[in-house]
Design an enzyme around this catalytic site. Structure first.
Site, PDB file in Angstrom:
ATOM      1  N   ARG A  71       0.783  -1.238   0.000  1.00  0.00           N
ATOM      2  CA  ARG A  71       0.000   0.000   0.000  1.00  0.00           C
ATOM      3  C   ARG A  71       0.818   1.294   0.000  1.00  0.00           C
ATOM      4  O   ARG A  71       0.242   2.368   0.119  1.00  0.00           O
ATOM      5  CB  ARG A  71      -1.014   0.042   1.151  1.00  0.00           C
ATOM      6  CG  ARG A  71      -2.069  -1.022   1.057  1.00  0.00           C
ATOM      7  CD  ARG A  71      -3.299  -0.745   1.850  1.00  0.00           C
ATOM      8  NE  ARG A  71      -3.090  -0.642   3.269  1.00  0.00           N
ATOM      9  CZ  ARG A  71      -4.070  -0.572   4.160  1.00  0.00           C
ATOM     10  NH1 ARG A  71      -5.325  -0.610   3.774  1.00  0.00           N
ATOM     11  NH2 ARG A  71      -3.798  -0.469   5.435  1.00  0.00           N
ATOM     12  N   ASP A  72       2.131   1.233  -0.128  1.00  0.00           N
ATOM     13  CA  ASP A  72       2.910   2.480  -0.222  1.00  0.00           C
ATOM     14  C   ASP A  72       4.185   2.261  -1.046  1.00  0.00           C
ATOM     15  O   ASP A  72       5.278   2.655  -0.640  1.00  0.00           O
ATOM     16  CB  ASP A  72       3.239   3.029   1.164  1.00  0.00           C
ATOM     17  CG  ASP A  72       3.650   4.492   1.132  1.00  0.00           C
ATOM     18  OD1 ASP A  72       3.354   5.187   0.128  1.00  0.00           O
ATOM     19  OD2 ASP A  72       4.279   4.964   2.089  1.00  0.00           O
ATOM     20  N   VAL A  73       4.030   1.652  -2.218  1.00  0.00           N
ATOM     21  CA  VAL A  73       5.170   1.425  -3.102  1.00  0.00           C
ATOM     22  C   VAL A  73       5.505   2.746  -3.791  1.00  0.00           C
ATOM     23  O   VAL A  73       4.650   3.358  -4.426  1.00  0.00           O
ATOM     24  CB  VAL A  73       4.866   0.339  -4.156  1.00  0.00           C
ATOM     25  CG1 VAL A  73       6.026   0.161  -5.104  1.00  0.00           C
ATOM     26  CG2 VAL A  73       4.524  -0.980  -3.466  1.00  0.00           C
ATOM     27  N   SER A 112       0.973   7.183  -0.963  1.00  0.00           N
ATOM     28  CA  SER A 112       1.632   8.439  -1.321  1.00  0.00           C
ATOM     29  C   SER A 112       0.985   9.031  -2.564  1.00  0.00           C
ATOM     30  O   SER A 112       0.658   8.301  -3.495  1.00  0.00           O
ATOM     31  CB  SER A 112       3.113   8.193  -1.585  1.00  0.00           C
ATOM     32  OG  SER A 112       3.738   7.772  -0.392  1.00  0.00           O
TER      33      SER A 112
END
Length: 181
Positions: A71-73, A112
């Site tokens: 969920r935050d690559v 992000s």
């Protein structure tokens, strides 16, 4: 091999901690991304862009096999070793298979800006492995062009076949259309 190693963990004075392997570089720094994500970055040679992306996908495949959605690559969450090996980090926003829904404030974004899939922006609980793949697509496009893809706020009409005629054809355009879908 593409997930940062945790060497130790425990509790100190009632607070949890972990010790992670030390790697001092990341892909965000390599491309020159900063807090104004909309600004252009350095491009990577296609062979390096492909290599880093494939390694990130291998790390995500291992996570996804275990039922974990990152969920935050994004480039800053991918460390780069001296051997040019990538290591995924920052699992603070990850979702585990079977995990109870978190009670997040309604306006809290998980992920992000620009790298987060639209369904995840609308509802973080709807994030799936496909959401992580969307993020990788954004990152890969940025590695190749130094810009954000048109689907997430980049300039419209920036197809790879037009940016790199004779090197990349419509197959690449279709690939990114699929990745950003």
């Amino acid at each position: 091999p593409h997930i940062a190693g945790v060497w130790d963990y425990g509790e100190h004075q009632g607070k949890p901690y972990f010790v992670m392997e030390y790697v001092c570089d990341n892909l965000g720094s390599l491309i020159g991304e900063d807090y104004v994500v909309e600004e252009p970055t350095r491009r990577l040679r296609p062979d390096r862009a492909v290599g880093y992306t494939l390694q990130a996908l291998e790390g995500l495949a291992a996570l996804h096999h275990l039922g974990i959605v990152h969920r935050d690559v994004k480039p800053f969450n991918i460390l780069l070793t001296l051997n040019d090996q990538v290591k995924l980090i920052d699992f603070g926003l990850s979702k585990l298979r079977g995990e109870e829904k978190l009670n997040l404030p309604g306006n809290m974004m998980v992920g992000s800006p620009y790298y987060t899939a639209p369904e995840q922006e609308q509802d973080p609980e709807k994030a799936t492995i496909v959401s992580d793949l969307f993020s990788v697509g954004v990152m890969f496009y940025r590695f190749l062009t130094g810009e954000l893809p048109p689907q997430v706020g980049g300039e419209p009409g920036k197809k790879l076949s037009e940016l790199f005629p004779g090197v990349m054809d419509e197959t690449w355009d279709r690939f990114f259309d699929q990745a950003m879908h």
